[in-house]
Design a protein around this motif. Structure first.
Motif, PDB file in Angstrom:
ATOM      1  N   ASN A  51       0.836  -1.198   0.000  1.00  0.00           N
ATOM      2  CA  ASN A  51       0.000   0.000   0.000  1.00  0.00           C
ATOM      3  C   ASN A  51       0.873   1.252   0.000  1.00  0.00           C
ATOM      4  OD1 ASN A  51      -1.726   2.193   0.861  1.00  0.00           O
ATOM      5  ND2 ASN A  51      -3.208   0.660   1.511  1.00  0.00           N
ATOM      6  N   ASP A  52       0.877   1.986  -1.122  1.00  0.00           N
ATOM      7  CA  ASP A  52       1.674   3.214  -1.213  1.00  0.00           C
ATOM      8  C   ASP A  52       0.819   4.468  -1.012  1.00  0.00           C
ATOM      9  OD1 ASP A  52       0.308   3.402  -3.636  1.00  0.00           O
ATOM     10  OD2 ASP A  52       2.075   2.986  -4.875  1.00  0.00           O
ATOM     11  N   GLY A  53      -0.293   4.328  -0.268  1.00  0.00           N
ATOM     12  CA  GLY A  53      -1.249   5.405  -0.122  1.00  0.00           C
ATOM     13  C   GLY A  53      -0.791   6.584   0.713  1.00  0.00           C
ATOM     14  N   PHE A  54       0.328   6.472   1.432  1.00  0.00           N
ATOM     15  CA  PHE A  54       0.835   7.624   2.168  1.00  0.00           C
ATOM     16  C   PHE A  54       1.439   8.650   1.222  1.00  0.00           C
ATOM     17  CE2 PHE A  54       4.038   9.950   4.650  1.00  0.00           C
ATOM     18  CZ  PHE A  54       3.269  10.374   5.721  1.00  0.00           C
ATOM     19  N   LEU A  55       2.163   8.195   0.205  1.00  0.00           N
ATOM     20  CA  LEU A  55       2.841   9.097  -0.723  1.00  0.00           C
ATOM     21  C   LEU A  55       2.144   9.228  -2.071  1.00  0.00           C
ATOM     22  CD1 LEU A  55       6.608   8.218  -0.109  1.00  0.00           C
ATOM     23  CD2 LEU A  55       5.433  10.334   0.514  1.00  0.00           C
ATOM     24  N   SER A  56       1.155   8.381  -2.343  1.00  0.00           N
ATOM     25  CA  SER A  56       0.487   8.412  -3.640  1.00  0.00           C
ATOM     26  C   SER A  56      -1.025   8.364  -3.451  1.00  0.00           C
ATOM     27  CB  SER A  56       0.934   7.223  -4.500  1.00  0.00           C
ATOM     28  OG  SER A  56       0.510   7.348  -5.835  1.00  0.00           O
ATOM     29  N   ASP A  57      -1.745   9.019  -4.337  1.00  0.00           N
ATOM     30  CA  ASP A  57      -3.208   8.998  -4.294  1.00  0.00           C
ATOM     31  C   ASP A  57      -3.679   7.629  -4.792  1.00  0.00           C
ATOM     32  OD1 ASP A  57      -5.902   9.376  -4.402  1.00  0.00           O
ATOM     33  OD2 ASP A  57      -5.858  11.023  -5.852  1.00  0.00           O
ATOM     34  N   ILE A  58      -3.739   6.689  -3.874  1.00  0.00           N
ATOM     35  CA  ILE A  58      -3.983   5.299  -4.242  1.00  0.00           C
ATOM     36  C   ILE A  58      -5.393   5.098  -4.811  1.00  0.00           C
ATOM     37  CG2 ILE A  58      -4.790   4.508  -1.980  1.00  0.00           C
ATOM     38  CD1 ILE A  58      -2.940   2.035  -2.416  1.00  0.00           C
ATOM     39  N   ARG A  59      -6.352   5.935  -4.365  1.00  0.00           N
ATOM     40  CA  ARG A  59      -7.721   5.789  -4.861  1.00  0.00           C
ATOM     41  C   ARG A  59      -7.863   6.224  -6.315  1.00  0.00           C
ATOM     42  NH1 ARG A  59     -12.063   5.120  -1.434  1.00  0.00           N
ATOM     43  NH2 ARG A  59     -13.320   6.443  -2.813  1.00  0.00           N
ATOM     44  N   ALA A  60      -6.887   6.956  -6.824  1.00  0.00           N
ATOM     45  CA  ALA A  60      -6.923   7.345  -8.237  1.00  0.00           C
ATOM     46  C   ALA A  60      -6.709   6.150  -9.156  1.00  0.00           C
ATOM     47  CB  ALA A  60      -5.868   8.413  -8.521  1.00  0.00           C
ATOM     48  N   ARG A  61      -6.121   5.090  -8.631  1.00  0.00           N
ATOM     49  CA  ARG A  61      -5.838   3.867  -9.399  1.00  0.00           C
ATOM     50  C   ARG A  61      -5.249   4.208 -10.784  1.00  0.00           C
ATOM     51  NH1 ARG A  61     -10.936   0.190  -9.507  1.00  0.00           N
ATOM     52  NH2 ARG A  61     -12.044   2.167  -9.708  1.00  0.00           N
ATOM     53  N   PRO A  62      -4.080   4.854 -10.788  1.00  0.00           N
ATOM     54  CA  PRO A  62      -3.538   5.344 -12.053  1.00  0.00           C
ATOM     55  C   PRO A  62      -2.878   4.275 -12.925  1.00  0.00           C
ATOM     56  CG  PRO A  62      -2.030   5.853 -10.276  1.00  0.00           C
ATOM     57  CD  PRO A  62      -3.241   5.234  -9.637  1.00  0.00           C
ATOM     58  N   ILE A  63      -2.648   3.084 -12.381  1.00  0.00           N
ATOM     59  CA  ILE A  63      -1.980   2.043 -13.166  1.00  0.00           C
ATOM     60  C   ILE A  63      -2.942   1.508 -14.222  1.00  0.00           C
ATOM     61  CG2 ILE A  63      -0.921  -0.245 -13.099  1.00  0.00           C
ATOM     62  CD1 ILE A  63       0.799   1.994 -11.928  1.00  0.00           C
ATOM     63  N   ARG A  64      -2.481   1.544 -15.462  1.00  0.00           N
ATOM     64  CA  ARG A  64      -3.270   1.041 -16.587  1.00  0.00           C
ATOM     65  C   ARG A  64      -2.502  -0.089 -17.272  1.00  0.00           C
ATOM     66  NH1 ARG A  64      -3.405   6.571 -16.919  1.00  0.00           N
ATOM     67  NH2 ARG A  64      -1.952   6.599 -18.681  1.00  0.00           N
ATOM     68  N   ALA A  65      -3.182  -0.739 -18.208  1.00  0.00           N
ATOM     69  CA  ALA A  65      -2.580  -1.894 -18.885  1.00  0.00           C
ATOM     70  C   ALA A  65      -1.247  -1.548 -19.516  1.00  0.00           C
ATOM     71  CB  ALA A  65      -3.545  -2.439 -19.939  1.00  0.00           C
ATOM     72  N   GLU A  66      -1.130  -0.361 -20.112  1.00  0.00           N
ATOM     73  CA  GLU A  66       0.121  -0.022 -20.792  1.00  0.00           C
ATOM     74  C   GLU A  66       1.302   0.076 -19.825  1.00  0.00           C
ATOM     75  OE1 GLU A  66      -2.302   3.973 -20.880  1.00  0.00           O
ATOM     76  OE2 GLU A  66      -2.717   1.802 -20.956  1.00  0.00           O
ATOM     77  N   HIS A  67       1.031   0.420 -18.564  1.00  0.00           N
ATOM     78  CA  HIS A  67       2.111   0.483 -17.581  1.00  0.00           C
ATOM     79  C   HIS A  67       2.618  -0.928 -17.245  1.00  0.00           C
ATOM     80  CE1 HIS A  67      -0.179   4.316 -16.445  1.00  0.00           C
ATOM     81  NE2 HIS A  67       0.906   4.686 -17.109  1.00  0.00           N
ATOM     82  N   VAL A  68       1.693  -1.862 -17.123  1.00  0.00           N
ATOM     83  CA  VAL A  68       2.070  -3.252 -16.855  1.00  0.00           C
ATOM     84  C   VAL A  68       2.811  -3.838 -18.058  1.00  0.00           C
ATOM     85  CG1 VAL A  68       1.210  -5.542 -16.250  1.00  0.00           C
ATOM     86  CG2 VAL A  68       0.095  -3.487 -15.318  1.00  0.00           C
ATOM     87  N   LEU A  69       2.291  -3.605 -19.248  1.00  0.00           N
ATOM     88  CA  LEU A  69       2.924  -4.141 -20.452  1.00  0.00           C
ATOM     89  C   LEU A  69       4.307  -3.542 -20.665  1.00  0.00           C
ATOM     90  CD1 LEU A  69      -0.177  -4.172 -22.826  1.00  0.00           C
ATOM     91  CD2 LEU A  69       0.819  -6.090 -21.555  1.00  0.00           C
ATOM     92  N   HIS A  70       4.489  -2.269 -20.292  1.00  0.00           N
ATOM     93  CA  HIS A  70       5.820  -1.663 -20.408  1.00  0.00           C
ATOM     94  C   HIS A  70       6.800  -2.331 -19.454  1.00  0.00           C
ATOM     95  CE1 HIS A  70       9.016   1.221 -19.274  1.00  0.00           C
ATOM     96  NE2 HIS A  70       9.028   1.449 -20.579  1.00  0.00           N
ATOM     97  N   ALA A  71       6.381  -2.579 -18.218  1.00  0.00           N
ATOM     98  CA  ALA A  71       7.279  -3.239 -17.266  1.00  0.00           C
ATOM     99  C   ALA A  71       7.664  -4.630 -17.755  1.00  0.00           C
ATOM    100  CB  ALA A  71       6.612  -3.319 -15.890  1.00  0.00           C
ATOM    101  N   LEU A  72       6.692  -5.365 -18.286  1.00  0.00           N
ATOM    102  CA  LEU A  72       6.988  -6.706 -18.811  1.00  0.00           C
ATOM    103  C   LEU A  72       7.880  -6.627 -20.040  1.00  0.00           C
ATOM    104  CD1 LEU A  72       3.368  -8.060 -18.420  1.00  0.00           C
ATOM    105  CD2 LEU A  72       5.373  -9.046 -17.283  1.00  0.00           C
ATOM    106  N   GLY A  73       7.570  -5.708 -20.953  1.00  0.00           N
ATOM    107  CA  GLY A  73       8.326  -5.614 -22.199  1.00  0.00           C
ATOM    108  C   GLY A  73       9.708  -5.048 -22.031  1.00  0.00           C
ATOM    109  N   SER A  74       9.927  -4.256 -20.982  1.00  0.00           N
ATOM    110  CA  SER A  74      11.246  -3.648 -20.760  1.00  0.00           C
ATOM    111  C   SER A  74      12.119  -4.478 -19.837  1.00  0.00           C
ATOM    112  CB  SER A  74      11.076  -2.244 -20.167  1.00  0.00           C
ATOM    113  OG  SER A  74      10.493  -2.307 -18.865  1.00  0.00           O
ATOM    114  N   ALA A  75      11.633  -5.635 -19.389  1.00  0.00           N
ATOM    115  CA  ALA A  75      12.408  -6.465 -18.461  1.00  0.00           C
ATOM    116  C   ALA A  75      13.738  -6.866 -19.082  1.00  0.00           C
ATOM    117  CB  ALA A  75      11.611  -7.702 -18.066  1.00  0.00           C
ATOM    118  N   ARG A  76      14.803  -6.679 -18.329  1.00  0.00           N
ATOM    119  CA  ARG A  76      16.158  -6.932 -18.807  1.00  0.00           C
ATOM    120  C   ARG A  76      16.964  -7.644 -17.729  1.00  0.00           C
ATOM    121  NH1 ARG A  76      13.766  -5.557 -22.574  1.00  0.00           N
ATOM    122  NH2 ARG A  76      14.205  -3.932 -24.125  1.00  0.00           N
ATOM    123  N   GLY A  77      18.094  -8.202 -18.154  1.00  0.00           N
ATOM    124  CA  GLY A  77      19.083  -8.650 -17.204  1.00  0.00           C
ATOM    125  C   GLY A  77      19.839  -7.432 -16.692  1.00  0.00           C
TER     126      GLY A  77
END
Length: 352
Positions: free
Chosen positions: A133-159
């Motif tokens: 829960n990062d709600g102290f420093l971030s507006d957690i109720r805004a739920r800003p994470i979208r599919a493109e953010h998840v896909l970017h993390a997966l697609g940018s995964a590197r050694g």
């Protein structure tokens, strides 16, 4: 305060945990085939959050990997956990994010894996997404994470060495009174069957009083302000949670990996966790070893137990020492551990 401080890993501060040697990068990516990707989301004054993906390359050619899960305290959301317990395996990469973004992240991970070659006929899949829960420093109720953010993390995964501190899913998290985030470390364990690499990545966001090599480091001891009391309806640090991902190239089965995961949670106590009742403390251990023989003998686990506890302790310290002071939601602040004052407290400052 300490605005000019550059992030430094524990070993750069001459803080060495344990006796076992680390891998070349001292990171989870020392385990062959493990890659890490982040999406760091900082928007305006109120959004400090993100996504971290741990991607085992072996899942490109195998439908699952053996895994074990240990729940230190279950006040959290770990999508896919019951199937891991039931079947002792994972079928997807592991995604970390913020509490209220878990469900969107799980849907995006499902889309990603179903689109991979060879998955055209799959009708059941268990996406694995965890949170703090990062709600102290971030507006957690805004739920800003979208599919493109998840896909970017997966697609940018590197050694290579993953970003630590306020990066990815650690952008808005804090631990033990200080700004924290993502941390990683590794150890090389010598077993009778040969060397085993143990790599760890943590998302640190839990309460307690920091301990560094056994020395208590309360905020006031290093000059970090505690600030005025907050209203009772605004907890200083909601969530109080920690997610630990352990990867190894040792040939262990799901039951043995459950024992490994248990030691990972135990290691939180080494840095001062109070294991609060409102905490979600989870450890997932997975093996990337080829299934070309029986599981390792039970005696092979002893050096791995030591390795995972050392690696988790150091990864948690790295999550703190690599973080920067962060101002976020409604002007709230979490201060980074001040390195110079910490070293003076430990008797390792200038002139020592």
């Amino acid at each position: 305060m300490e605005a000019s401080q550059e992030p430094r890993r524990a070993r750069e501060l001459d803080i060495v945990v344990g006796e076992l040697p680390p891998g070349p990068l001292n990171a989870v990516t020392d385990v062959p085939g493990i890659r890490v990707g982040h999406t760091t989301l900082v928007e305006g004054a109120d959004i400090r959050t993100g996504v971290t993906a741990i991607v085992p390359d072996q899942l490109a050619t195998r439908s699952s990997l053996p895994a074990g899960l240990y729940v230190g305290n279950g006040y959290g959301k770990l999508v896919g956990s019951t199937q891991v317990v039931e079947l002792g395996e994972i079928e997807t990469p592991v995604v970390l994010t913020a509490t209220l973004s878990v469900f969107r992240a799980a849907d995006a991970l499902l889309d990603h894996v179903l689109a991979q070659p060879g998955r055209e006929m799959v009708q059941s899949l268990n996406p694995l997404v965890a949170e703090t829960n990062d709600g102290f420093l971030s507006d957690i109720r805004a739920r800003p994470i979208r599919a493109e953010h998840v896909l970017h993390a997966l697609g940018s995964a590197r050694g290579g060495l993953p970003a630590e501190g306020a990066a990815g899913a650690g952008t808005g998290t804090a631990a033990l009174g200080f700004k924290a985030g993502i941390g990683t470390a590794s150890r090389l364990a010598a077993t009778r069957g040969g060397p085993v690499t143990v790599g760890v990545l943590v998302q640190a966001n839990f309460s307690g009083v920091l301990r560094v090599l056994g020395v208590p480091v309360p905020r006031e001891a290093v000059g970090v302000p505690t600030g005025p009391p907050l209203p009772p309806y605004v907890p200083e640090h909601p969530g109080n949670s920690c997610v630990i991902v352990v990867a190894t190239d040792g040939r262990f089965d799901a039951r043995q990996l459950g024992r490994v995961a248990r030691r990972a949670v135990f290691a939180m106590g080494r840095v001062g966790s109070d294991f609060a009742g409102g905490s979600g403390d989870y450890a997932l251990a997975l093996s990337t070893a080829e299934v070309d023989g029986p599981a390792a003998a039970e005696s092979e686990l002893e050096p791995v137990f030591a390795a995972v506890q050392e690696a988790v302790e150091e990864a948690l310290l790295n999550s703190l020492f690599m973080a920067r002071t962060t101002v976020g939601f409604r002007g709230r602040v979490k201060f980074a551990v001040p390195h110079d004052r910490l070293l003076n407290l430990l008797g390792r400052g200038r002139g020592h």
